[in-house]
Design a protein around this motif. Structure first.
Motif, short mmCIF file in Angstrom:
data_model
loop_
_atom_site.label_atom_id
_atom_site.label_comp_id
_atom_site.label_asym_id
_atom_site.label_seq_id
_atom_site.Cartn_x
_atom_site.Cartn_y
_atom_site.Cartn_z
N THR A 1 0.87 -1.51 0.11
CA THR A 1 0.06 -0.09 0.03
C THR A 1 0.72 1.31 -0.24
N MET A 2 1.87 1.28 0.69
CA MET A 2 2.76 2.49 0.96
C MET A 2 3.53 2.70 -0.49
N ILE A 3 4.13 1.58 -1.05
CA ILE A 3 4.87 1.69 -2.34
C ILE A 3 3.89 2.07 -3.39
N ILE A 4 2.59 1.64 -3.48
CA ILE A 4 1.74 2.09 -4.48
C ILE A 4 1.47 3.59 -4.37
N ALA A 5 1.03 3.82 -3.10
CA ALA A 5 0.83 5.39 -2.93
C ALA A 5 1.86 6.07 -3.19
N ALA A 6 3.15 5.78 -3.00
CA ALA A 6 4.28 6.64 -3.21
C ALA A 6 4.22 6.90 -4.69
N ILE A 7 4.11 5.69 -5.33
CA ILE A 7 4.31 5.90 -6.97
C ILE A 7 3.36 6.53 -7.62
N GLY A 8 2.05 6.55 -6.87
CA GLY A 8 0.86 7.39 -7.38
C GLY A 8 1.18 8.99 -7.25
N ALA A 9 1.65 9.18 -5.88
CA ALA A 9 1.85 10.78 -5.33
C ALA A 9 3.20 11.22 -6.51
N TRP A 10 4.01 10.50 -6.71
CA TRP A 10 5.25 10.82 -7.38
C TRP A 10 4.98 11.17 -8.74
N TYR A 11 4.47 10.30 -9.42
CA TYR A 11 4.14 10.49 -10.94
C TYR A 11 3.03 11.19 -11.08
N ALA A 12 1.89 11.13 -10.33
CA ALA A 12 0.75 12.02 -10.60
C ALA A 12 0.04 11.75 -12.01
N GLY A 13 -0.68 12.62 -12.32
CA GLY A 13 -1.16 12.39 -13.66
C GLY A 13 -2.21 11.06 -13.78
N TRP A 14 -1.98 10.31 -15.00
CA TRP A 14 -2.94 9.27 -15.21
C TRP A 14 -2.47 8.02 -14.27
N VAL A 15 -1.21 8.03 -13.72
CA VAL A 15 -0.81 7.03 -12.89
C VAL A 15 -1.54 7.03 -11.48
N ASP A 16 -1.68 8.15 -11.00
CA ASP A 16 -2.33 8.56 -9.70
C ASP A 16 -3.83 8.61 -9.92
N GLU A 17 -4.25 8.94 -11.00
CA GLU A 17 -5.89 8.81 -11.15
C GLU A 17 -6.17 7.33 -11.14
N LEU A 18 -5.47 6.53 -11.85
CA LEU A 18 -5.76 5.08 -12.02
C LEU A 18 -5.62 4.23 -10.48
N ILE A 19 -4.72 4.62 -10.10
CA ILE A 19 -4.71 4.19 -8.42
C ILE A 19 -5.77 4.62 -7.76
N GLN A 20 -6.36 5.94 -7.69
CA GLN A 20 -7.20 6.36 -6.91
C GLN A 20 -8.77 5.60 -7.32
N ARG A 21 -8.82 5.50 -8.70
CA ARG A 21 -10.11 4.89 -8.98
C ARG A 21 -10.15 3.22 -8.55
N ILE A 22 -9.02 2.63 -8.60
CA ILE A 22 -8.96 1.45 -8.26
C ILE A 22 -9.28 1.11 -6.69
N THR A 23 -8.71 2.14 -6.00
CA THR A 23 -8.75 2.35 -4.53
C THR A 23 -10.44 2.44 -4.31
N GLU A 24 -11.09 3.48 -5.12
CA GLU A 24 -12.65 3.72 -4.63
C GLU A 24 -13.32 2.53 -5.07
N VAL A 25 -13.00 1.79 -6.08
CA VAL A 25 -13.93 0.60 -6.60
C VAL A 25 -13.67 -0.41 -5.32
N ASN A 26 -12.48 -0.61 -5.17
CA ASN A 26 -11.77 -1.70 -4.14
C ASN A 26 -12.70 -1.58 -2.59
N LEU A 27 -12.89 -0.20 -2.40
CA LEU A 27 -13.28 0.23 -0.82
C LEU A 27 -14.95 -0.32 -0.94
#
Length: 445
Positions: free
Chosen positions: A257-283
């Motif tokens: 979880t920490m690694i994926i959050a760090a990747i999303g925060a660092w790269y931002a853009g579509w990478v971060d958006e994809l991670i956030q959408r997957i998270t919202e679905v998984n929740l």
């Protein structure tokens, strides 16, 4: 190193942390002892062994230590045989290849409740003529009761309670109480009982041995279940299973979880958006329901359940929390300096971003272990645990399916439940103390 030493000293200032550390230390010590003393293959063999392995144990027997808290004493179980010398054996040679085998065993009975059962297990060797056995019981009031006479094969089991001839001779519905009471009494006759076994072999090379088993009302440290299994085995093996499942699941989900959050925060853009959408679905996905479907339609292996648990717990609300912190750290001066000297993205993520989160990771990792321990136990309770492993949840599931609480076998449920509560409490209080030490918002000045 000094930082870790100082943190440990601060941790020991909290009594709850000391209590949690003691609980965790004891659990780890028990887990190590169990794995060494009872290897996995042996534990599985015993747990699935059935009557052949547990024949010396009574069914539904509470632990023997309840006698310390009861004014009336429950009869305890024991087993003796000729090979260990506790049953005295004397062979008297005769003519024409005949031999008389005399076996005696005396035991004190000082309990207020009758035994469940008494059994003899005979083994013999012969070519053609089967040995013949006669059993007598000498009671404390000097009565001699003729129990039975019969021929035995290579292996023969005699159960006192199932002998119809003995029941008719004693004129009693239950054989065992009749053997342990005086003719005019209805309570156990206390004192020394003596079993006299006289055997006759008809061939020079023929041999005979016997094992006597008394199934009492109580047994061992943890009692027994419906299949005579000693509950000490699953209680002990439940410790390494629970710790391994909880620790692996907690570490796997927390670190990923920490690694994926760090990747999303660092790269931002579509990478971060994809991670956030997957998270919202998984929740919104029902974790327990998905695990139940996996256990029902695919596999109940603990490794499959563990893998599914980790995958389903990576994209949780923790990603959003870590992401918010990483976005702040991303704008720090030392990150700008790392960019200036040409550090790669992976170097910045793993050497500059993630290490800043470790103080927050440790408490959350420890605090999440009980949740995964309870999850594994919950799946086992509803019948979706690993069918091979002896675990705490499996004990409760067996107890539930056999009506343990309804029939008064409270120990069967309470023992694993108490261990689950102690495990959860130990890790919880330790995690809270770690949070106060490592979390800057809670750190005491």
């Amino acid at each position: 190193m000094n930082t870790l030493r100082n943190s440990f000293k601060k941790l020991l200032q909290y009594p709850s942390a000391i209590a949690g550390l003691l609980v965790v230390f004891v659990l780890v010590a028990v887990a190590v002892y169990t794995v060494i003393a009872i290897p996995y293959s042996e534990a599985v063999r015993m747990w699935r062994g059935g009557e052949d392995v547990w024949y010396q144990n009574p069914r539904f027997a509470p632990p023997a230590w309840i006698n310390y808290f009861s004014s009336k004493k429950y009869s305890e179980s024991f087993a003796v045989n000729t090979s260990d010398g506790l049953i005295e054996k004397k062979v008297i040679p005769g003519d024409n290849g005949l031999s008389t085998v005399e076996m005696t065993y005396a035991f004190d009975f000082s309990y207020d409740f009758f035994p469940q059962e008494m059994l003899f297990y005979f083994t013999s060797t012969f070519d053609e003529k089967q040995p013949f056995v006669s059993i007598e019981l000498l009671t404390p009031d000097d009565r001699k009761i003729r129990i039975a006479n019969f021929a035995i094969g290579n292996e023969f089991t005699y159960r006192f309670s199932q002998d119809e001839k003995l029941r008719a001779k004693l004129r009693a519905e239950d054989v065992i109480p009749a053997l342990f009471t005086a003719p005019d009494g209805d309570t156990p006759l206390k004192g020394k009982y003596q079993l006299l076994i006289t055997g006759t072999t008809f061939e020079p090379a023929s041999t005979m041995d016997a094992e006597f088993v008394l199934h009492g009302q109580v047994f061992g440290l943890a009692g027994t279940d419906h299949e005579r299994r000693d509950l000490t085995l699953p209680l002990l093996w439940g410790v390494p299973v629970a710790l391994a499942f909880g620790l692996i699941a907690s570490m796997g989900t927390s670190i990923l979880t920490m690694i994926i959050a760090a990747i999303g925060a660092w790269y931002a853009g579509w990478v971060d958006e994809l991670i956030q959408r997957i998270t919202e679905v998984n929740l919104v996905l029902p974790l327990l329901a998905i695990l139940i479907m996996i256990g029902t339609f695919y596999s109940r292996s603990i490794w499959v359940i563990l893998g599914a648990t980790i995958l389903l717990n990576i994209f949780t609300g923790a990603i959003k929390g870590y992401r918010a912190i990483f976005l702040q750290v991303k704008e720090s001066m030392y990150i700008e300096a790392a960019r200036a000297y040409g550090a790669s993205s992976s170097r910045i993520i793993f050497l500059y971003l993630i290490p800043r989160m470790i103080p927050l990771l440790i408490p959350s990792l420890v605090q999440s272990i009980p949740a995964f321990v309870f999850l594994e136990a919950s799946l086992a309770v509803i019948g979706l645990g690993d069918p091979v492993l002896p675990t705490w949840g499996k004990i409760i599931q067996d107890a539930q399916s056999n009506g343990a609480l309804y029939k008064g076998y409270y120990y069967w449920v309470l023992e694993p439940a108490v261990l689950l509560m102690i495990t959860g409490l130990g890790f919880a209080v330790l995690g809270f103390a770690l949070d106060r030490v490592f979390n800057p918002k809670l750190r005491e000045t």
